[in-house]
Design a protein around this motif. Structure first.
Motif, PDB file in Angstrom:
ATOM      1  N   ILE A 157      28.359  33.124 115.106  1.00 12.30           N
ATOM      2  CA  ILE A 157      28.085  32.572 116.646  1.00 12.30           C
ATOM      3  C   ILE A 157      27.848  31.771 117.915  1.00 12.30           C
ATOM      4  CG2 ILE A 157      30.155  32.456 118.366  1.00 12.30           C
ATOM      5  CD1 ILE A 157      32.011  34.830 116.346  1.00 12.30           C
ATOM      6  N   ALA A 158      27.693  30.404 118.192  1.00  9.32           N
ATOM      7  CA  ALA A 158      27.117  29.905 119.291  1.00  9.32           C
ATOM      8  C   ALA A 158      27.784  30.086 120.500  1.00  9.32           C
ATOM      9  CB  ALA A 158      26.547  28.635 118.802  1.00  9.32           C
ATOM     10  N   ILE A 159      27.437  30.035 121.311  1.00  7.10           N
ATOM     11  CA  ILE A 159      27.609  30.475 123.070  1.00  7.10           C
ATOM     12  C   ILE A 159      26.834  29.630 123.830  1.00  7.10           C
ATOM     13  CG2 ILE A 159      28.920  31.325 124.859  1.00  7.10           C
ATOM     14  CD1 ILE A 159      28.597  33.720 123.620  1.00  7.10           C
ATOM     15  N   VAL A 160      27.072  28.613 124.246  1.00 11.11           N
ATOM     16  CA  VAL A 160      26.548  27.095 125.292  1.00 11.11           C
ATOM     17  C   VAL A 160      26.560  27.061 126.631  1.00 11.11           C
ATOM     18  CG1 VAL A 160      26.055  25.103 125.219  1.00 11.11           C
ATOM     19  CG2 VAL A 160      26.436  26.287 123.592  1.00 11.11           C
ATOM     20  N   ASP A 161      25.988  27.837 127.310  1.00 12.19           N
ATOM     21  CA  ASP A 161      27.208  28.236 129.118  1.00 12.19           C
ATOM     22  C   ASP A 161      26.411  27.217 129.939  1.00 12.19           C
ATOM     23  OD1 ASP A 161      27.116  29.629 131.630  1.00 12.19           O
ATOM     24  OD2 ASP A 161      26.847  31.484 130.631  1.00 12.19           O
ATOM     25  N   PHE A 162      27.095  26.708 130.070  1.00 11.54           N
ATOM     26  CA  PHE A 162      26.064  25.482 131.166  1.00 11.54           C
ATOM     27  C   PHE A 162      26.669  25.744 132.393  1.00 11.54           C
ATOM     28  CE2 PHE A 162      29.712  22.657 128.697  1.00 11.54           C
ATOM     29  CZ  PHE A 162      30.443  22.632 130.649  1.00 11.54           C
ATOM     30  N   ASP A 163      27.294  26.750 132.972  1.00 16.61           N
ATOM     31  CA  ASP A 163      27.209  27.183 133.993  1.00 16.61           C
ATOM     32  C   ASP A 163      25.969  26.964 134.957  1.00 16.61           C
ATOM     33  OD1 ASP A 163      29.638  29.105 135.694  1.00 16.61           O
ATOM     34  OD2 ASP A 163      27.553  29.567 136.230  1.00 16.61           O
ATOM     35  N   VAL A 164      26.217  26.738 136.458  1.00 18.02           N
ATOM     36  CA  VAL A 164      24.817  26.194 137.109  1.00 18.02           C
ATOM     37  C   VAL A 164      24.253  27.873 137.541  1.00 18.02           C
ATOM     38  CG1 VAL A 164      25.670  26.896 139.057  1.00 18.02           C
ATOM     39  CG2 VAL A 164      23.973  25.147 139.348  1.00 18.02           C
ATOM     40  N   HIS A 165      25.007  28.954 137.246  1.00 15.04           N
ATOM     41  CA  HIS A 165      24.364  29.917 136.681  1.00 15.04           C
ATOM     42  C   HIS A 165      23.745  30.790 135.360  1.00 15.04           C
ATOM     43  CE1 HIS A 165      26.415  29.794 141.000  1.00 15.04           C
ATOM     44  NE2 HIS A 165      25.996  30.357 141.303  1.00 15.04           N
ATOM     45  N   ALA A 231      20.181  24.186 113.219  1.00 14.45           N
ATOM     46  CA  ALA A 231      20.339  24.998 112.139  1.00 14.45           C
ATOM     47  C   ALA A 231      20.738  26.432 112.236  1.00 14.45           C
ATOM     48  CB  ALA A 231      18.678  25.050 112.636  1.00 14.45           C
ATOM     49  N   PHE A 232      21.218  26.252 113.310  1.00 18.23           N
ATOM     50  CA  PHE A 232      21.894  27.856 113.072  1.00 18.23           C
ATOM     51  C   PHE A 232      23.276  28.137 112.194  1.00 18.23           C
ATOM     52  CE2 PHE A 232      24.717  31.407 115.196  1.00 18.23           C
ATOM     53  CZ  PHE A 232      24.160  32.032 114.895  1.00 18.23           C
ATOM     54  N   ALA A 233      23.990  26.465 112.058  1.00 23.58           N
ATOM     55  CA  ALA A 233      25.385  26.676 111.970  1.00 23.58           C
ATOM     56  C   ALA A 233      26.327  27.684 111.985  1.00 23.58           C
ATOM     57  CB  ALA A 233      24.432  26.306 109.695  1.00 23.58           C
ATOM     58  N   GLN A 276      31.508  19.894 109.322  1.00 27.06           N
ATOM     59  CA  GLN A 276      33.280  19.957 108.811  1.00 27.06           C
ATOM     60  C   GLN A 276      32.681  19.229 107.678  1.00 27.06           C
ATOM     61  OE1 GLN A 276      36.301  20.147 111.251  1.00 27.06           O
ATOM     62  NE2 GLN A 276      36.158  21.795 111.486  1.00 27.06           N
ATOM     63  N   GLN A 277      31.628  18.284 107.737  1.00 23.06           N
ATOM     64  CA  GLN A 277      31.953  17.037 107.092  1.00 23.06           C
ATOM     65  C   GLN A 277      31.046  17.690 105.651  1.00 23.06           C
ATOM     66  OE1 GLN A 277      30.127  13.539 108.785  1.00 23.06           O
ATOM     67  NE2 GLN A 277      32.743  13.540 109.440  1.00 23.06           N
ATOM     68  N   LYS A 278      29.682  18.922 106.389  1.00 24.50           N
ATOM     69  CA  LYS A 278      28.883  18.607 105.152  1.00 24.50           C
ATOM     70  C   LYS A 278      28.851  20.112 104.521  1.00 24.50           C
ATOM     71  CE  LYS A 278      25.208  16.115 108.178  1.00 24.50           C
ATOM     72  NZ  LYS A 278      24.081  16.836 108.642  1.00 24.50           N
ATOM     73  N   ASN A 279      29.425  20.350 104.750  1.00 27.05           N
ATOM     74  CA  ASN A 279      29.794  22.037 104.504  1.00 27.05           C
ATOM     75  C   ASN A 279      30.851  23.188 103.791  1.00 27.05           C
ATOM     76  OD1 ASN A 279      26.942  22.575 105.760  1.00 27.05           O
ATOM     77  ND2 ASN A 279      27.724  23.271 107.712  1.00 27.05           N
ATOM     78  N   ASP A 280      30.881  23.701 103.121  1.00 29.99           N
ATOM     79  CA  ASP A 280      31.681  23.973 102.442  1.00 29.99           C
ATOM     80  C   ASP A 280      32.927  25.048 103.657  1.00 29.99           C
ATOM     81  OD1 ASP A 280      30.763  27.042 102.535  1.00 29.99           O
ATOM     82  OD2 ASP A 280      30.435  26.737 100.643  1.00 29.99           O
ATOM     83  N   GLN A 283      31.204  27.916 105.242  1.00 30.32           N
ATOM     84  CA  GLN A 283      30.148  27.563 106.038  1.00 30.32           C
ATOM     85  C   GLN A 283      30.236  26.579 107.173  1.00 30.32           C
ATOM     86  OE1 GLN A 283      26.942  29.181 105.444  1.00 30.32           O
ATOM     87  NE2 GLN A 283      28.309  30.208 103.859  1.00 30.32           N
ATOM     88  N   GLN A 284      31.073  25.733 107.376  1.00 31.22           N
ATOM     89  CA  GLN A 284      31.818  25.233 108.006  1.00 31.22           C
ATOM     90  C   GLN A 284      31.808  25.900 110.007  1.00 31.22           C
ATOM     91  OE1 GLN A 284      35.955  23.655 107.992  1.00 31.22           O
ATOM     92  NE2 GLN A 284      34.512  22.587 106.261  1.00 31.22           N
TER      93      GLN A 284
END
Length: 315
Positions: A157-165, A231-233, A276-280, A283-284
């Protein structure tokens, strides 16, 4: 698929001191922009379920949950320190804010949607296992990630945090869990003054100066995040969506604009589509869940959130 918008009236029940920038009007600003933009009729609308004790205790300690339960006043609001306040409706609001991510993940895993925006408060990314801070009670994004791993067996699982803090609470909770790739891009030095190095490879901290504008923000993410994210997929992308880096927001000194929040939404949506296009199926990337964190300039918050949501939903 049709994107989904999740909120709950209970999130208005969390009261802060008069004049405090973290207020229920923030939710109304996003709701109003959703209506005025015409996006409301293009989305599924769902109410968040309330997170259970079991779901909360997968992230927070029993002692901390008990402290919140026992600190609720009969009226008004009281300070627990570290910029945390509680009122009679705080626990109900916080349960639904945390439950929104759980509701979103269930919808994605049932194949009902693949993009969700959660318009909820109180925010969560500063909350650590044993304490709340920075307006945050429960760590909503961490509770959602843990639920996805425990209930659906997700391994990346990826978590992307773009809060300024900086998302100190999320980093602390997943510091020793390489199943979660956590990235925080933030103004530095700035609250909460988290030590940001050294950290393990699955933690990506991207500090930016107070003078940062669109160019620096986008360049930093292009250079330090997107290749690692691909790369983390990830099987699921969660977003701590803070809009307090906006140029007119008094909470910070950075100078982002609406188009920046649309840009990062498009980039993450493209990553999901390519996966979703590349992986089964196993894995997608199954979907993206964006949860509201900061953003305190009422006039701009709705516009920034809608730019972000439109990009995620490809509307």
């Amino acid at each position: 698929m049709i994107a989904t918008f999740i909120t709950h009236p209970a999130c208005h029940q969390h009261d802060m001191p008069a004049g405090h920038p973290e207020c229920a009007a923030r939710l109304d600003a996003i709701d109003n922009q959703l209506l005025s933009s015409g996006l409301d009729c293009l989305l599924y609308h769902r109410e968040a379920t309330a997170a259970t004790n079991e779901q909360i205790l997968r992230v927070h300690s029993a002692a901390y949950l008990q402290k919140i339960e026992q600190s609720l006043p009969q009226s008004g609001c009281v300070s627990l320190g570290d910029d945390v306040f509680v009122s009679p409706g705080t626990l109900n609001a916080a349960r639904h804010a945390a439950g929104a991510g759980i509701t979103a993940i269930d919808s994605i895993m049932k194949g009902e949607t693949d993009v969700v925006f959660c318009n909820v408060r109180p925010a969560g990314h500063h909350a650590e296992r044993d304490k709340g801070m920075g307006f945050c009670i429960f760590n909503n994004v961490a509770i959602a990630a843990t639920y996805a791993m425990d209930n659906y067996g997700m391994e990346r699982i990826a978590i992307v945090d773009f809060d300024v803090h900086h998302g100190n609470g999320t980093q602390a909770i997943f510091l020793d869990d390489p199943r979660v790739l956590f990235c925080s891009v933030f103004q530095h030095p700035f609250y909460p003054d988290t030590p940001i190095a050294p950290v393990p490879q699955h933690i990506i901290n991207i500090p930016l100066p107070a003078t940062a504008r669109s160019k620096e923000f986008r360049q930093a993410l292009n250079e330090k995040l997107f290749d690692k994210l691909e790369a983390f997929a990830p099987q699921l992308i969660l977003i701590s969506a803070g809009f307090d880096g906006y140029i007119d927001d008094d909470m910070s000194s950075m100078s982002l604009v609406e188009q920046d929040y649309a840009w990062i939404g498009r980039e993450l949506r493209t990553l999901m589509d390519n996966s979703q296009q590349k992986n089964d199926a196993a894995q997608q990337c199954r979907g993206i869940v964006s949860l509201l964190e900061g953003g305190y300039d009422i006039d701009s918050l709705g516009r920034c959130a809608m730019a972000h949501l439109k990009a995620l939903a490809k509307l």
